[in-house]
Write a protein that holds these residues in place. Sequence first.
Motif, PDB file in Angstrom:
ATOM      1  N   GLN A 173       1.068  -6.078 -10.593  1.00 31.33           N
ATOM      2  CA  GLN A 173       0.174  -6.133  -9.437  1.00 31.33           C
ATOM      3  C   GLN A 173       0.830  -5.553  -8.190  1.00 31.33           C
ATOM      4  O   GLN A 173       0.213  -4.788  -7.445  1.00 31.33           O
ATOM      5  CB  GLN A 173      -0.266  -7.587  -9.193  1.00 31.33           C
ATOM      6  N   LYS A 174       2.085  -5.862  -7.973  1.00 32.11           N
ATOM      7  CA  LYS A 174       2.810  -5.378  -6.797  1.00 32.11           C
ATOM      8  C   LYS A 174       2.877  -3.852  -6.783  1.00 32.11           C
ATOM      9  O   LYS A 174       2.749  -3.231  -5.736  1.00 32.11           O
ATOM     10  CB  LYS A 174       4.225  -5.968  -6.805  1.00 32.11           C
ATOM     11  N   GLN A 175       3.054  -3.253  -7.950  1.00 31.95           N
ATOM     12  CA  GLN A 175       3.108  -1.785  -8.061  1.00 31.95           C
ATOM     13  C   GLN A 175       1.759  -1.165  -7.671  1.00 31.95           C
ATOM     14  O   GLN A 175       1.713  -0.169  -6.963  1.00 31.95           O
ATOM     15  CB  GLN A 175       3.486  -1.379  -9.486  1.00 31.95           C
ATOM     16  N   ARG A 176       0.670  -1.764  -8.123  1.00 30.07           N
ATOM     17  CA  ARG A 176      -0.652  -1.243  -7.791  1.00 30.07           C
ATOM     18  C   ARG A 176      -0.925  -1.391  -6.286  1.00 30.07           C
ATOM     19  O   ARG A 176      -1.479  -0.492  -5.664  1.00 30.07           O
ATOM     20  CB  ARG A 176      -1.730  -1.943  -8.625  1.00 30.07           C
TER      21      ARG A 176
ATOM     22  N   PRO B  87      -7.448  13.695   1.729  1.00 31.53           N
ATOM     23  CA  PRO B  87      -8.786  13.416   1.195  1.00 31.53           C
ATOM     24  C   PRO B  87      -8.743  13.069  -0.298  1.00 31.53           C
ATOM     25  O   PRO B  87      -9.552  12.274  -0.771  1.00 31.53           O
ATOM     26  CB  PRO B  87      -9.555  14.717   1.432  1.00 31.53           C
ATOM     27  N   ASP B  88      -7.781  13.645  -1.028  1.00 35.78           N
ATOM     28  CA  ASP B  88      -7.654  13.317  -2.447  1.00 35.78           C
ATOM     29  C   ASP B  88      -7.294  11.848  -2.659  1.00 35.78           C
ATOM     30  O   ASP B  88      -7.605  11.269  -3.697  1.00 35.78           O
ATOM     31  CB  ASP B  88      -6.596  14.203  -3.116  1.00 35.78           C
ATOM     32  N   ALA B  89      -6.644  11.245  -1.677  1.00 34.76           N
ATOM     33  CA  ALA B  89      -6.293   9.826  -1.770  1.00 34.76           C
ATOM     34  C   ALA B  89      -7.548   8.958  -1.773  1.00 34.76           C
ATOM     35  O   ALA B  89      -7.565   7.899  -2.397  1.00 34.76           O
ATOM     36  CB  ALA B  89      -5.372   9.429  -0.628  1.00 34.76           C
ATOM     37  N   VAL B  90      -8.605   9.396  -1.095  1.00 33.31           N
ATOM     38  CA  VAL B  90      -9.858   8.621  -1.079  1.00 33.31           C
ATOM     39  C   VAL B  90     -10.381   8.494  -2.507  1.00 33.31           C
ATOM     40  O   VAL B  90     -10.699   7.392  -2.963  1.00 33.31           O
ATOM     41  CB  VAL B  90     -10.910   9.263  -0.149  1.00 33.31           C
ATOM     42  N   ASP B  91     -10.447   9.617  -3.214  1.00 32.70           N
ATOM     43  CA  ASP B  91     -10.905   9.580  -4.611  1.00 32.70           C
ATOM     44  C   ASP B  91     -10.030   8.645  -5.444  1.00 32.70           C
ATOM     45  O   ASP B  91     -10.530   7.868  -6.261  1.00 32.70           O
ATOM     46  CB  ASP B  91     -10.874  10.986  -5.229  1.00 32.70           C
ATOM     47  N   ALA B  92      -8.719   8.716  -5.244  1.00 36.15           N
ATOM     48  CA  ALA B  92      -7.789   7.890  -6.016  1.00 36.15           C
ATOM     49  C   ALA B  92      -7.985   6.407  -5.710  1.00 36.15           C
ATOM     50  O   ALA B  92      -8.026   5.574  -6.622  1.00 36.15           O
ATOM     51  CB  ALA B  92      -6.354   8.314  -5.727  1.00 36.15           C
ATOM     52  N   ILE B  93      -8.118   6.081  -4.435  1.00 33.19           N
ATOM     53  CA  ILE B  93      -8.266   4.672  -4.059  1.00 33.19           C
ATOM     54  C   ILE B  93      -9.600   4.112  -4.535  1.00 33.19           C
ATOM     55  O   ILE B  93      -9.686   2.938  -4.906  1.00 33.19           O
ATOM     56  CB  ILE B  93      -8.070   4.483  -2.540  1.00 33.19           C
ATOM     57  N   ILE B  94     -10.636   4.922  -4.553  1.00 36.30           N
ATOM     58  CA  ILE B  94     -11.932   4.457  -5.063  1.00 36.30           C
ATOM     59  C   ILE B  94     -11.782   3.932  -6.492  1.00 36.30           C
ATOM     60  O   ILE B  94     -12.405   2.944  -6.861  1.00 36.30           O
ATOM     61  CB  ILE B  94     -13.004   5.567  -4.963  1.00 36.30           C
TER      62      ILE B  94
ATOM     63  N   LEU C 257     -11.085   0.190  -6.961  1.00 38.03           N
ATOM     64  CA  LEU C 257     -12.098  -0.811  -6.628  1.00 38.03           C
ATOM     65  C   LEU C 257     -12.552  -1.621  -7.836  1.00 38.03           C
ATOM     66  O   LEU C 257     -13.203  -2.652  -7.674  1.00 38.03           O
ATOM     67  CB  LEU C 257     -13.307  -0.134  -5.970  1.00 38.03           C
ATOM     68  N   ARG C 258     -12.191  -1.178  -9.025  1.00 33.94           N
ATOM     69  CA  ARG C 258     -12.516  -1.930 -10.243  1.00 33.94           C
ATOM     70  C   ARG C 258     -11.327  -2.728 -10.769  1.00 33.94           C
ATOM     71  O   ARG C 258     -11.390  -3.293 -11.843  1.00 33.94           O
ATOM     72  CB  ARG C 258     -12.956  -0.978 -11.347  1.00 33.94           C
ATOM     73  N   ASP C 259     -10.247  -2.747 -10.033  1.00 29.22           N
ATOM     74  CA  ASP C 259      -9.055  -3.467 -10.487  1.00 29.22           C
ATOM     75  C   ASP C 259      -9.416  -4.911 -10.830  1.00 29.22           C
ATOM     76  O   ASP C 259     -10.288  -5.512 -10.195  1.00 29.22           O
ATOM     77  CB  ASP C 259      -7.973  -3.431  -9.398  1.00 29.22           C
ATOM     78  N   ARG C 260      -8.717  -5.452 -11.803  1.00 25.98           N
ATOM     79  CA  ARG C 260      -8.993  -6.834 -12.240  1.00 25.98           C
ATOM     80  C   ARG C 260      -8.581  -7.870 -11.192  1.00 25.98           C
ATOM     81  O   ARG C 260      -9.025  -9.006 -11.219  1.00 25.98           O
ATOM     82  CB  ARG C 260      -8.301  -7.107 -13.564  1.00 25.98           C
ATOM     83  N   ASP C 261      -7.744  -7.482 -10.252  1.00 26.39           N
ATOM     84  CA  ASP C 261      -7.216  -8.393  -9.242  1.00 26.39           C
ATOM     85  C   ASP C 261      -8.009  -8.238  -7.939  1.00 26.39           C
ATOM     86  O   ASP C 261      -8.098  -7.141  -7.381  1.00 26.39           O
ATOM     87  CB  ASP C 261      -5.735  -8.065  -9.023  1.00 26.39           C
TER      88      ASP C 261
ATOM     89  N   ALA D  82      -9.496  -5.748  -2.557  1.00 27.43           N
ATOM     90  CA  ALA D  82      -9.615  -5.921  -1.104  1.00 27.43           C
ATOM     91  C   ALA D  82      -8.699  -4.942  -0.368  1.00 27.43           C
ATOM     92  O   ALA D  82      -9.084  -4.364   0.660  1.00 27.43           O
ATOM     93  CB  ALA D  82      -9.280  -7.361  -0.716  1.00 27.43           C
ATOM     94  N   HIS D  83      -7.501  -4.751  -0.893  1.00 30.90           N
ATOM     95  CA  HIS D  83      -6.556  -3.801  -0.284  1.00 30.90           C
ATOM     96  C   HIS D  83      -7.110  -2.377  -0.373  1.00 30.90           C
ATOM     97  O   HIS D  83      -6.967  -1.592   0.571  1.00 30.90           O
ATOM     98  CB  HIS D  83      -5.206  -3.922  -0.985  1.00 30.90           C
ATOM     99  N   ALA D  84      -7.761  -2.055  -1.483  1.00 28.67           N
ATOM    100  CA  ALA D  84      -8.367  -0.725  -1.645  1.00 28.67           C
ATOM    101  C   ALA D  84      -9.480  -0.523  -0.617  1.00 28.67           C
ATOM    102  O   ALA D  84      -9.567   0.545   0.004  1.00 28.67           O
ATOM    103  CB  ALA D  84      -8.901  -0.559  -3.067  1.00 28.67           C
ATOM    104  N   VAL D  85     -10.315  -1.526  -0.406  1.00 26.78           N
ATOM    105  CA  VAL D  85     -11.397  -1.425   0.584  1.00 26.78           C
ATOM    106  C   VAL D  85     -10.821  -1.212   1.978  1.00 26.78           C
ATOM    107  O   VAL D  85     -11.282  -0.342   2.731  1.00 26.78           O
ATOM    108  CB  VAL D  85     -12.303  -2.678   0.550  1.00 26.78           C
ATOM    109  N   THR D  86      -9.811  -1.983   2.325  1.00 25.41           N
ATOM    110  CA  THR D  86      -9.171  -1.834   3.641  1.00 25.41           C
ATOM    111  C   THR D  86      -8.610  -0.424   3.806  1.00 25.41           C
ATOM    112  O   THR D  86      -8.798   0.214   4.847  1.00 25.41           O
ATOM    113  CB  THR D  86      -8.059  -2.883   3.811  1.00 25.41           C
ATOM    114  N   SER D  87      -7.925   0.066   2.784  1.00 25.07           N
ATOM    115  CA  SER D  87      -7.330   1.408   2.865  1.00 25.07           C
ATOM    116  C   SER D  87      -8.396   2.488   2.965  1.00 25.07           C
ATOM    117  O   SER D  87      -8.221   3.460   3.707  1.00 25.07           O
ATOM    118  CB  SER D  87      -6.421   1.657   1.656  1.00 25.07           C
TER     119      SER D  87
END
Length: 174
Positions: free
Chosen positions: A84-87, A100-107, A110-114, A119-124
């Motif tokens: 989890q810490k790595q993700r 801009p490529d990071a946006v696609d990656a972070i999206i 949003l399905r992470d099990r944690d 929440a961290h992905a949404v904030t980012s």
Amino acid sequence: EARQVLAEVIPTRKIEGNDDEQSARCHAIESLGNSGDATYVPFLEPYVPRASTCEGLYAMMAVAKLGKGSVVPLLQAQLQSPVQKQRWWAIRALRITNSPDAVDAIITALRDRDSEIRAHAVTSLTELTGHSVTKPGVRSPTPIQLENLWLAWWHNHKNSTTIIEYPGELCHMS
């Protein structure tokens, strides 16, 4: 010359129980990341997958600062880690790339099990784009719905959105 000395500190063999040596390597990695010298990205990349060490976490931040969009695939691969810490750090590093490529990656996170990772992905995503796909007071969407909302918004606004520059660290605590 000083950066070369820092680079020589990093690959030293680990001595069991020697926290000072590990701390020195971590600070050397951090310093190289702050140097602005992108030629160190290939040197630091092998340290990125080391989720259980400070070397891995500092290396993620360093390659994000130095490599920008070119390291997004490397950082996105860390989103598949069982740790989890790595993700969590991978999302933070992706944010730091200002790409801009990071946006696609972070999206994809949003399905992470944690729920903390989601929440961290949404904030980012909000920090990168200056936009939120949810409204205050409205029931929270499911992870799949949230991913679909972001995918649709990003598809429609990718070419017109200005990525918000990462402000940097205000305070660093070990």
